[in-house]
Enzyme design. Structure first.
Site, PDB file in Angstrom:
ATOM      1  CB  CYS A  83     -29.566  -3.934   1.098  1.00 43.10           C
ATOM      2  SG  CYS A  83     -29.880  -2.354   1.897  1.00 43.10           S
ATOM      3  CG  LEU A  84     -32.149  -5.469   6.587  1.00 43.72           C
ATOM      4  CD1 LEU A  84     -32.033  -4.963   8.018  1.00 43.72           C
ATOM      5  CD2 LEU A  84     -32.894  -6.798   6.532  1.00 43.72           C
ATOM      6  CG  HIS A 139     -27.482   2.333   3.645  1.00 49.53           C
ATOM      7  ND1 HIS A 139     -28.446   2.320   2.665  1.00 49.53           N
ATOM      8  CD2 HIS A 139     -27.232   1.037   3.943  1.00 49.53           C
ATOM      9  CE1 HIS A 139     -28.779   1.071   2.392  1.00 49.53           C
ATOM     10  NE2 HIS A 139     -28.048   0.265   3.156  1.00 49.53           N
ATOM     11  CD  GLN A 153     -30.466   0.494   5.718  1.00 49.52           C
ATOM     12  OE1 GLN A 153     -29.523   0.366   6.476  1.00 49.52           O
ATOM     13  NE2 GLN A 153     -30.967  -0.499   5.009  1.00 49.52           N
ATOM     14  N   GLY A 191     -26.402  -5.144   9.778  1.00 52.64           N
ATOM     15  CA  GLY A 191     -26.205  -3.731  10.046  1.00 52.64           C
ATOM     16  C   GLY A 191     -27.429  -2.961   9.590  1.00 52.64           C
ATOM     17  CG  HIS A 222     -24.069  -2.708   2.918  1.00 56.55           C
ATOM     18  ND1 HIS A 222     -24.495  -3.374   1.792  1.00 56.55           N
ATOM     19  CD2 HIS A 222     -25.196  -2.309   3.567  1.00 56.55           C
ATOM     20  CE1 HIS A 222     -25.822  -3.372   1.763  1.00 56.55           C
ATOM     21  NE2 HIS A 222     -26.269  -2.734   2.841  1.00 56.55           N
ATOM     22  CD  GLU A 223     -25.496  -1.344   7.259  1.00 53.29           C
ATOM     23  OE1 GLU A 223     -26.314  -0.406   7.222  1.00 53.29           O
ATOM     24  OE2 GLU A 223     -25.776  -2.484   6.861  1.00 53.29           O
TER      25      GLU A 223
END
Length: 190
Positions: free
Chosen positions: A102-103, A148, A54, A49, A144-145
């Site tokens: 996480c990216l 953000h 981000q 995701g 999680h997404e």
């Protein structure tokens, strides 16, 4: 489509609360291009995701997809899903311990408590209503997404004693976590 740069932990954009998107704005070519770029960037980085914030766009949009992902081989498949202005509501108090990465936080994983069952209300990329209950690892990914979009990163919710690099996670924690994940999927679905 373009692959965008992903903001890393420490950049102030990741601590903002993203703003809501209007229907008119969503329909614009610029916003549709942003969504295409978001998806392309997620695919390029092998993410499960990615939130628009981000990629330095503080709007309430995220993309989620799992399809034979080498970073998450234990995750069930999730079809490409774009959430616009998502609102997540826990269905009950049941939680599970998810080992997340996480990216925006390269080479780090940690355990985060997530709700097992959540209701997601949002729009898709065309402004159509989404109203579904998601479970297990899919619910964890949605949470999680959506975190953000409110300026939270998984490290804010993780138990610091569980932090591991990807290499050390693979060596010492992956096997037991994969068993936990498989048991959760068997019990509640994706």
């Amino acid at each position: 489509m373009a692959i965008r740069k992903i903001a890393h932990i420490g950049h102030p954009v990741l601590r903002q609360r993203a703003r809501e998107v209007t229907r008119e704005e969503l329909a614009s070519p610029a916003m549709q291009q942003l969504i295409d770029d978001l998806i392309e960037t997620m695919h390029d980085a092998d993410g499960a995701g990615l939130a628009a914030i981000q990629i330095y766009e503080p709007v309430r949009i995220c993309a989620i997809e799992v399809r034979n992902n080498p970073r998450y081989p234990y995750k069930p498949q999730i079809p490409l899903t774009v959430l616009v202005n998502p609102v997540l509501t826990p269905i009950d108090d049941e939680m599970f311990s998810n080992y997340e990465g996480c990216l925006s936080v390269p080479n780090l994983r940690g355990r985060v408590k997530r709700n097992v069952h959540v209701r997601c209300q949002a729009w898709d990329r065309h402004g159509n209503a989404i109203d579904e209950v998601v479970h297990g690892l899919k619910a964890g990914t949605f949470q999680h997404e959506c975190d953000h979009l409110d300026g939270y990163i998984f490290v804010d919710r993780a138990d610091p004693s569980t932090f591991a690099t990807w290499t050390e996670f693979d060596r010492h924690h992956k096997a037991s976590f994969v068993e936990e994940a498989k048991a959760l999927v068997a019990r509640v679905g994706s």
